[in-house]
Design a protein around this motif. Structure first.
Motif, short mmCIF file in Angstrom:
data_model
loop_
_atom_site.label_atom_id
_atom_site.label_comp_id
_atom_site.label_asym_id
_atom_site.label_seq_id
_atom_site.Cartn_x
_atom_site.Cartn_y
_atom_site.Cartn_z
N LYS A 209 0.83 -1.21 0.00
CA LYS A 209 0.00 0.00 0.00
C LYS A 209 0.87 1.26 0.00
O LYS A 209 0.59 2.22 -0.72
CB LYS A 209 -0.93 -0.01 1.21
CG LYS A 209 -1.93 1.13 1.24
CD LYS A 209 -2.87 0.99 2.43
CE LYS A 209 -3.89 2.13 2.43
NZ LYS A 209 -4.83 2.02 3.58
N GLU A 210 1.92 1.21 0.79
CA GLU A 210 2.84 2.36 0.86
C GLU A 210 3.49 2.62 -0.49
O GLU A 210 3.78 3.77 -0.84
CB GLU A 210 3.90 2.09 1.92
CG GLU A 210 4.82 3.26 2.20
CD GLU A 210 5.84 2.95 3.28
OE1 GLU A 210 6.82 3.71 3.39
OE2 GLU A 210 5.65 1.96 4.02
N ALA A 211 3.74 1.54 -1.27
CA ALA A 211 4.38 1.68 -2.58
C ALA A 211 3.36 1.95 -3.69
O ALA A 211 3.74 2.06 -4.86
CB ALA A 211 5.17 0.41 -2.91
N GLY A 212 2.07 2.03 -3.33
CA GLY A 212 1.05 2.28 -4.34
C GLY A 212 0.65 1.05 -5.12
O GLY A 212 0.11 1.14 -6.23
N ALA A 213 0.90 -0.14 -4.56
CA ALA A 213 0.56 -1.40 -5.23
C ALA A 213 -0.57 -2.09 -4.48
O ALA A 213 -0.87 -1.77 -3.33
CB ALA A 213 1.79 -2.30 -5.28
N ARG A 214 -1.18 -3.07 -5.15
CA ARG A 214 -2.26 -3.84 -4.54
C ARG A 214 -2.01 -5.31 -4.78
O ARG A 214 -1.63 -5.71 -5.89
CB ARG A 214 -3.60 -3.43 -5.14
CG ARG A 214 -4.82 -4.03 -4.44
CD ARG A 214 -6.10 -3.46 -5.02
NE ARG A 214 -6.33 -3.94 -6.37
CZ ARG A 214 -7.00 -5.08 -6.65
NH1 ARG A 214 -7.48 -5.81 -5.68
NH2 ARG A 214 -7.17 -5.44 -7.90
N ILE A 215 -2.22 -6.12 -3.73
CA ILE A 215 -2.00 -7.57 -3.85
C ILE A 215 -3.37 -8.26 -3.85
O ILE A 215 -4.18 -8.05 -2.96
CB ILE A 215 -1.14 -8.12 -2.69
CG1 ILE A 215 0.16 -7.33 -2.56
CG2 ILE A 215 -0.84 -9.59 -2.91
CD1 ILE A 215 0.98 -7.70 -1.34
N ALA A 216 -3.58 -9.11 -4.85
CA ALA A 216 -4.82 -9.89 -4.93
C ALA A 216 -4.48 -11.37 -4.88
O ALA A 216 -3.57 -11.84 -5.59
CB ALA A 216 -5.56 -9.56 -6.23
N PHE A 217 -5.21 -12.11 -4.04
CA PHE A 217 -4.97 -13.56 -3.89
C PHE A 217 -6.13 -14.33 -4.50
O PHE A 217 -7.30 -13.96 -4.33
CB PHE A 217 -4.82 -13.93 -2.42
CG PHE A 217 -4.67 -15.41 -2.17
CD1 PHE A 217 -3.55 -16.09 -2.61
CD2 PHE A 217 -5.66 -16.12 -1.52
CE1 PHE A 217 -3.40 -17.45 -2.39
CE2 PHE A 217 -5.53 -17.47 -1.29
CZ PHE A 217 -4.39 -18.14 -1.73
N ALA A 218 -5.79 -15.40 -5.21
CA ALA A 218 -6.83 -16.24 -5.81
C ALA A 218 -6.42 -17.70 -5.75
O ALA A 218 -5.29 -18.04 -6.09
CB ALA A 218 -7.07 -15.83 -7.27
N ALA A 219 -7.35 -18.55 -5.28
CA ALA A 219 -7.16 -20.00 -5.30
C ALA A 219 -8.06 -20.53 -6.42
O ALA A 219 -9.27 -20.34 -6.39
CB ALA A 219 -7.54 -20.62 -3.97
#
Length: 349
Positions: A209-219
């Motif tokens: 978040k601090e770097a302006g990125a978003r992580i999405a997890f998917a199974a």
């Protein structure tokens, strides 16, 4: 030379040459012919061997100054330098004095020695850079900036960053050493990879978040997330941490990072059931020319940028060794402007 001796020499897997008391080659095997060239029989050893070190060893043994001597023999095969250790011995064969030369390929040992030297040189360089900065700032703080509060705070912040960089490097070196020590021992415990992945993503969420990125997890399948595999939970967490941190570090702002977990009833890499974890980003991508070397220790696509971002250059080397310990595979796909995807393939049984 009697036939029994020739038959024994022919059965030896390493190159062997026998020189008679006239100094001519009396017997040799096929691998010696491959090494030294055709037309060996009856040739004087000087014209066949040619290299000064081994010629001196033959002369030393031939003259009786020593019963045995060892010398290097250097050659090239398919453009690659090859180093043999040639052992020269004097003995009796069929009632006649002869000299036998046995060649043992020591190239791997030479390469390991060179790798060790390169590794020490790289570590020294990586540590010297922050140390030099620290020493410089300490001298400044003790001198002209002693009474400058603003400069003091700025320098202390830089010194802290350099100290933290050294600490990360030492931590990664210790991690790499531990993984290499355990690499031949396959983990036996069962690990829920989905649980490890979710915990790692949650821990790195604030950094992303601090770097302006978003992580999405998917199974991909419901059962994939709860599936357990043989593994070391801490090391698998480190694999995911290193890959996700790289995606955050190099993906740029507004970067979409995907972590996808999938179960395969049969995977071609494992020739059986497997679980794959793919960490992808929408960053600038990597030129394909760099891909084969990405997992080398201290290899960086952009050294200056990597150091500025806090990279030690060891993260992907650690990933490679951990995946190897789990008997898995690491696949890297990337094109400039198209992002990068690291896929870890792990056996499910």
């Amino acid at each position: 030379m009697d036939m029994n001796t020739i038959a024994i020499i022919s059965g030896v897997l390493q190159p062997v040459v026998v020189i008679n008391r006239e100094g001519r080659i009396a017997a040799f095997n096929r691998v010696a012919e491959m090494l030294l060239g055709k037309g060996l029989e009856g040739r004087h050893y000087i014209t066949a061997l040619r290299q000064p070190a081994i010629l001196d060893s033959v002369e030393t043994v031939q003259s009786g100054r020593a019963p045995q001597s060892v010398a290097p023999y250097l050659t090239t095969e398919a453009g690659r330098d090859v180093t043999f250790e040639a052992t020269v011995m004097r003995h009796e064969i069929g009632g006649e004095t002869a000299i036998t030369i046995c060649f043992v390929d020591r190239t791997n040992l030479q390469e390991i020695g060179q790798m060790r030297s390169d590794f020490v040189a790289n570590v020294s360089h990586e540590l010297r850079t922050p140390l030099t900065a620290l020493i410089g700032f300490i001298e400044t703080l003790r001198g002209s900036a002693r009474d400058d509060a603003e400069a003091r705070e700025r320098f202390l912040a830089i010194m802290q960053a350099e100290a933290e960089r050294m600490n990360r490097l030492i931590s990664d070196l210790l991690s790499l050493s531990l993984v290499e020590a355990e690499e031949r021992v396959r983990p036996a415990e069962r690990v829920a990879l989905g649980v490890v992945a979710r915990a790692t993503i949650e821990r790195l969420g604030p950094t992303a978040k601090e770097a302006g990125a978003r992580i999405a997890f998917a199974a991909e399948q419901a059962e994939a997330e709860g599936l357990t595999i043989p593994g070391d939970a801490d090391q698998l967490s480190q694999v995911l941490s290193n890959l996700i941190e790289n995606a955050i570090r190099y993906g740029g702002s507004e970067n979409e990072i995907g972590v996808a977990l999938q179960h395969h009833a049969r995977h071609s890499d494992m020739r059986g059931p497997a679980v794959t974890v793919a960490v992808s980003d929408t960053g600038p991508g990597i030129d394909p020319i760099h891909l084969p070397r990405l997992t080398e220790r201290f290899y960086r696509v952009d050294s200056h940028r990597s150091r500025e971002m806090g990279s030690t250059g060891l993260g992907l080397a650690i990933v490679k060794h951990i995946v190897g310990r789990h008997r898995g595979r690491l696949r890297i796909n990337s094109d400039p402007g198209q992002g990068t995807c690291f896929t870890v393939v792990l056996p499910a049984s």
